[in-house]
Design a protein around this motif. Structure first.
Motif, short mmCIF file in Angstrom:
data_model
loop_
_atom_site.label_atom_id
_atom_site.label_comp_id
_atom_site.label_asym_id
_atom_site.label_seq_id
_atom_site.Cartn_x
_atom_site.Cartn_y
_atom_site.Cartn_z
N GLU A 1 51.24 44.77 38.88
CA GLU A 1 53.25 45.75 38.52
C GLU A 1 54.27 44.79 39.60
OE1 GLU A 1 50.25 50.08 37.39
OE2 GLU A 1 51.74 49.47 39.02
N ARG A 2 53.55 44.21 39.94
CA ARG A 2 54.65 44.25 41.00
C ARG A 2 54.96 42.59 40.95
NH1 ARG A 2 53.92 47.74 46.46
NH2 ARG A 2 53.09 49.16 45.36
N TYR A 3 54.31 42.22 40.28
CA TYR A 3 54.28 40.10 40.23
C TYR A 3 53.40 39.88 38.59
CZ TYR A 3 53.81 40.45 45.59
OH TYR A 3 54.54 40.93 47.06
N PRO A 4 54.83 40.75 37.74
CA PRO A 4 54.55 40.02 36.62
C PRO A 4 54.74 38.67 36.45
CG PRO A 4 56.72 41.19 36.85
CD PRO A 4 55.91 41.68 37.97
N LEU B 1 48.60 41.95 49.15
CA LEU B 1 48.93 41.64 48.14
C LEU B 1 49.12 39.88 48.14
CD1 LEU B 1 51.42 44.47 46.20
CD2 LEU B 1 48.81 43.91 45.83
N PRO B 2 49.76 40.16 49.49
CA PRO B 2 49.75 38.37 49.41
C PRO B 2 49.40 37.39 49.70
CG PRO B 2 52.00 39.66 50.98
CD PRO B 2 50.97 40.66 50.24
N ASN B 3 47.83 38.13 49.51
CA ASN B 3 46.76 37.05 50.12
C ASN B 3 46.07 36.97 48.09
OD1 ASN B 3 46.58 37.74 52.97
ND2 ASN B 3 45.23 39.13 52.76
N ILE B 4 46.57 37.77 47.73
CA ILE B 4 46.26 37.42 46.37
C ILE B 4 47.55 36.06 45.68
CG2 ILE B 4 46.30 38.51 43.73
CD1 ILE B 4 45.71 40.88 44.74
N LEU B 5 48.31 35.58 45.80
CA LEU B 5 49.36 35.51 46.13
C LEU B 5 48.80 33.91 47.01
CD1 LEU B 5 52.96 36.65 46.47
CD2 LEU B 5 52.06 36.06 44.55
#
Length: 867
Positions: A92-95, A61-65
């Protein structure tokens, strides 16, 4: 680890493969009409292989950030995301990141490709599983983000069957990106793929993997050398002006240096080509006008043949859960037809763990041990949910049936779309004294053949509980028939021993009662001997491969369909199960079935087999149980036939393919060898790997391997274990059946036979009560024997979705379809069950045409039939 093999797909391997062939080549002269190298940044989220689903989310998920940050900082940057199981948790986790996410989507700089829940294996799961992948993934993206995903993105999937073009087109995809399965390494990078029904789909093949432009240097001069080498590596595959260069690896970080280096390269007046950072959609638009793309026909298989039997129990789980879930859907749809209030939310909760476990690595069994354990927990959770849905649907149906009559009512449900006679079993109990035996009577008063499978008794000798097998005759299509188990003072004896053969009206079998081998299988009609040597024999031989590959270590860059021939394992080099003997077989006989059971030591482990012949069925059901105690071996079931020069056909999702001799391919429910006059089909329950060589059908049932040598990266770390894949000391049971037949596979009705084997009749005792439904009823009628219903499920708007396909490769014009509920209106639909064209309804039924191997989805709205 020894002989470390780099991460799949490997940047180091690419360097060896690409740089050696290109650095010495002369640089193309610059011109005013330069080619363009389209660089496509992405990250390949693994789902679960070395880490669990949650561990990979924490890693990925941090790669998407990071990608969103680069999109904000670098106007020329682009990025690609794919799997809903990856994107959904991020949103869902980074709305707070959703506005930026939507903004870049709207700008076309962030693209969602793939459109499925995960990047699945497409060969081993059933066709309806792939449809659910589409419905879940594309449905999420439409509902959450308001986008329609049209770029197919199965870049790491291990081979592709020949119904993919039709399935992708019906799902609204306009392209298919992949790196594996073409017939030769210099295959054109862009081509049209024609499936078995004639549908054509544009394919974008990545000959140097999906990582060809990943790992670029941050120094301009080194970057120039790097990118020219990558460009030239595609000379043989993409000689035109436009070439695609994907830039991503497994759970790989977005590269901040890429856009600045591309900008610097494009400022060089002597550059041999232009660089452009792009999305797949942008590249597809450039290529679309081309009229010179060649047409490829057939399938892109096989790849990584070891995966068809590594951790074989996962394949059994997959097949079992697919059958249970589509049955749950059918029972839920029947509740809707009968006027009940139903929702599909519970169905999706049950489906999603199964869809996730069909991730290409996960379905293949190539994971570490703790990921395997997590996959089993996912299946167990889905199994519980499916069981609750089946119970609810069953109870809603059974409560409406008039079950009155003498004896214990038993309702038998047929989930298939044709009237069917088969054997089923039911558990009944007795609280009254003096029960010595039972009989089974159908709703027409006909006594059906029955026999006790097992029983417990009270101290006075009366039956306490029994499992009863009986022949359920003519159970209506997608319907039921009611039976009554009646007690008797006359004993129903457990089956008793019989001589050393099994026989019914169709076949006569001879079985070695010390080894379990079938030494003769004679078809009485025409007096044809099916076998030329002992069959139902297991061969165990050395296999110095790993969980991916047969007989060799992993080549992560493997992208050409395998053509290596596999002969029948020779006796002496391979250990055969009939080389060892045990005590004489246990033999049972009865009016429903006769059965041999043999067990003995085998190659340092254990072997047991059961062969069951039914009195009234042409199918011969078998199980073989193995306990393995050695590393780096594989086990294959052998069926040496008397057929010479026959054709080998395997079932694939929604179709069938003829396949060459000596090469192991993944099959769905059946594999067949026939010469036009005679044939032998082997039906299977979760045993994908099939080979035919020298007239022998071989079925892979077990492999003992681990990951082998594998470079650390992509989530694989020191200390991770895959030793459980050796299967040491574990009991594994293979279920399969033999079906000798006349004519070819079409004459034998193998599509139906394979589904019947994997979707048995469901028999349950119910209470005796009045009801508004008769003792026997079918809910769906399809007139063409070659057209098969694969799915009946409720929709959210009170309609019913029915999916059918033509199963023999022959036209089926004027196929008439009728529901027991009066059909008010009907429409043709896509795989997402969006109505497209209305279909005329006459007298509550409809008539439609099918092309060979055509898949059709119908939306039916019902109302009560007029009285």
């Amino acid at each position: 680890m020894t002989n470390r093999i780099p991460l799949r797909p490997s940047v180091a391997t690419l360097a060896a493969l690409l740089l050696a062939a290109s650095l010495d080549a002369a640089e193309p002269p610059a011109s005013g009409d330069r080619p363009t190298f389209w660089v496509i940044p992405h990250t390949h989220w693994e789902g679960a292989v070395f880490k669990t689903r949650e561990e990979y989310l924490e890693m990925g998920l941090p790669n998407i950030l990071r990608a969103l940050r680069l999109l904000g900082e670098q106007p020329d940057y682009r990025f690609v995301l794919d799997q809903a199981a990856y994107v959904k948790p991020f949103l869902e986790r980074y709305p707070d990141q959703e506005p930026a996410f939507r903004k870049y989507l709207a700008e076309g700089r962030l693209q969602i490709a793939g459109g499925l829940d995960v990047m699945p294996d497409v060969n081993m799961p059933g066709g309806e599983s792939f449809v659910r992948q589409v419905q879940y993934g594309k449905g999420y993206y439409r509902e959450k983000l308001g986008i329609d995903v049209t770029t197919g993105w199965l870049i790491d999937t291990f081979g592709h069957h020949a119904q993919i073009p039709q399935l992708m087109t019906l799902a609204g995809f306009r392209s298919y990106w992949t790196q594996r399965g073409v017939p030769f390494r210099t295959h054109p990078a862009e081509f049209l793929w024609e499936g078995i029904d004639g549908t054509r789909l544009p394919v974008f093949y990545m000959p140097a993997s999906y990582a060809v432009m990943y790992g670029s240097p941050a120094d301009p001069s080194k970057f120039r050398e790097f990118v020219i080498a990558r460009f030239r590596s595609l000379d043989a595959n993409a000689p035109g002006k436009d070439r695609a260069g994907p830039a991503g690896v497994d759970v790989g970080l977005p590269e901040p240096q890429l856009a600045p280096m591309v900008e610097a390269f494009n400022k060089d007046p002597d550059r041999p080509f232009n660089l452009r950072i792009a999305t797949p959609a942008e590249f597809e638009k450039v290529v679309a006008p081309r009229t010179d793309r060649p047409v490829f026909r057939g399938e892109m298989n096989p790849i990584f043949q070891g995966t068809y039997s590594s951790r074989i129990e996962l394949k059994s789980w997959m097949r079992r859960m697919e059958a249970r879930l589509v049955t749950a859907e059918k029972l839920t749809a029947l509740s809707r037809i009968l006027g009940g209030e139903v929702s599909d939310a519970g169905l999706w909760r049950a489906w999603e763990p199964v869809l996730f476990n069909e991730t290409h690595d996960q379905a293949s069994g190539v994971m570490t041990d703790h990921v395997y354990e997590d996959a089993i927990r996912g299946y167990e959770s889905s199994d519980r949910l499916a069981g609750e849905l089946i119970d609810a649907g069953w109870n809603a149906l059974a409560s409406r049936i008039d079950t009155r009559g003498e004896g214990i009512p038993v309702v038998v449900f047929n989930p298939m779309s044709w009237t069917r006679s088969d054997v089923t079993e039911v558990d009944v109990g007795f609280a009254v004294p003096g029960v010595a035996g039972v009989s089974v009577v159908d709703d027409r008063g006909v006594v059906r053949p029955s026999q006790l499978v097992s029983a417990t008794s009270y101290p006075d000798g009366g039956l306490c509980a029994a499992r009863v097998a009986f022949v359920a005759a003519e159970v209506p299509a997608l319907g039921y028939r009611t039976y009554h188990v009646r007690t008797s003072a006359e004993p129903s004896r457990l089956p008793s021993p019989a001589p050393g053969h099994l026989e019914n009206a169709s076949h006569r079998l001879a079985i070695d009662d010390r080894t379990g081998a079938i030494t003769s299988l004679r078809v009485k009609s025409g007096d044809w001997e099916v076998l030329r040597a002992p069959a139902n024999v297991v061969a165990r031989h050395q296999d110095r491969g790993d969980v991916w590959e047969l007989y060799r270590g992993l080549d992560g860059g493997s992208n050409v369909a395998l053509s290596n021939k596999q002969p029948v394992p020779p006796r002496g080099e391979a250990k055969y199960s009939d080389d060892e003997k045990g005590t004489p077989a246990t033999v049972v006989t009865g009016p429903v079935y006769s059965e041999y059971r043999v067990a003995h030591p085998f190659a340092g482990g254990q072997y047991a087999t059961t062969v069951r012949l039914y009195a009234d069925l042409p199918r011969i059901d078998c199980t073989t149980t193995l306990v393995n105690n050695e590393k780096y071996v594989r086990y294959q079931l052998l069926f040496p036939t008397s057929i010479r020069g026959g054709k080998h056909l395997d079932e694939i999702p929604f179709g069938a393919m003829e396949r060459p001799e000596g090469i192991e391919f993944p099959a769905q429910n059946w594999s067949d060898l026939a010469d036009g006059e005679h044939g032998l089909a082997v039906l299977n329950a979760g045993l994908p790997g099939h080979t035919v060589a020298d007239g022998t059908i071989m079925v892979s049932v077990l492999r003992s391997h681990n990951l082998g040598a594998y470079g650390f990266g992509g989530g694989y770390e020191p200390g991770m274990s895959s030793e459980g894949a050796f299967q040491i000391g574990k009991e594994r049971t293979a279920r399969y059946a033999l079906l000798p037949h006349a004519g070819d596979w079409r004459d034998a009705g193998l599509a139906r036979a394979g589904l019947e084997f994997n979707h048995p009749l469901i028999a349950r005792p119910v209470g005796a009560h009045a009801g508004d439904l008769p003792p026997s009823k079918g809910f769906l009628e399809v007139c063409s024997p070659s057209v098969i219903v694969t799915s009946v499920r409720p929709m959210r708007d009170e309609a019913i979705a029915v999916r059918l396909y033509e199963s023999t490769g022959r036209p089926a014009p004027g196929t008439r379809i009728r529901l027991s509920a009066f059909v008010a209106d009907a429409a043709d639909a896509d795989l997402l069950e969006n109505p497209r064209e209305p279909i005329a309804v006459a007298d509550g039924a409809l008539s439609i045409d099918f092309r060979p191997f055509q898949i059709r989805t119908l939306i039916l709205r019902t109302r009560s039939a007029p009285r």
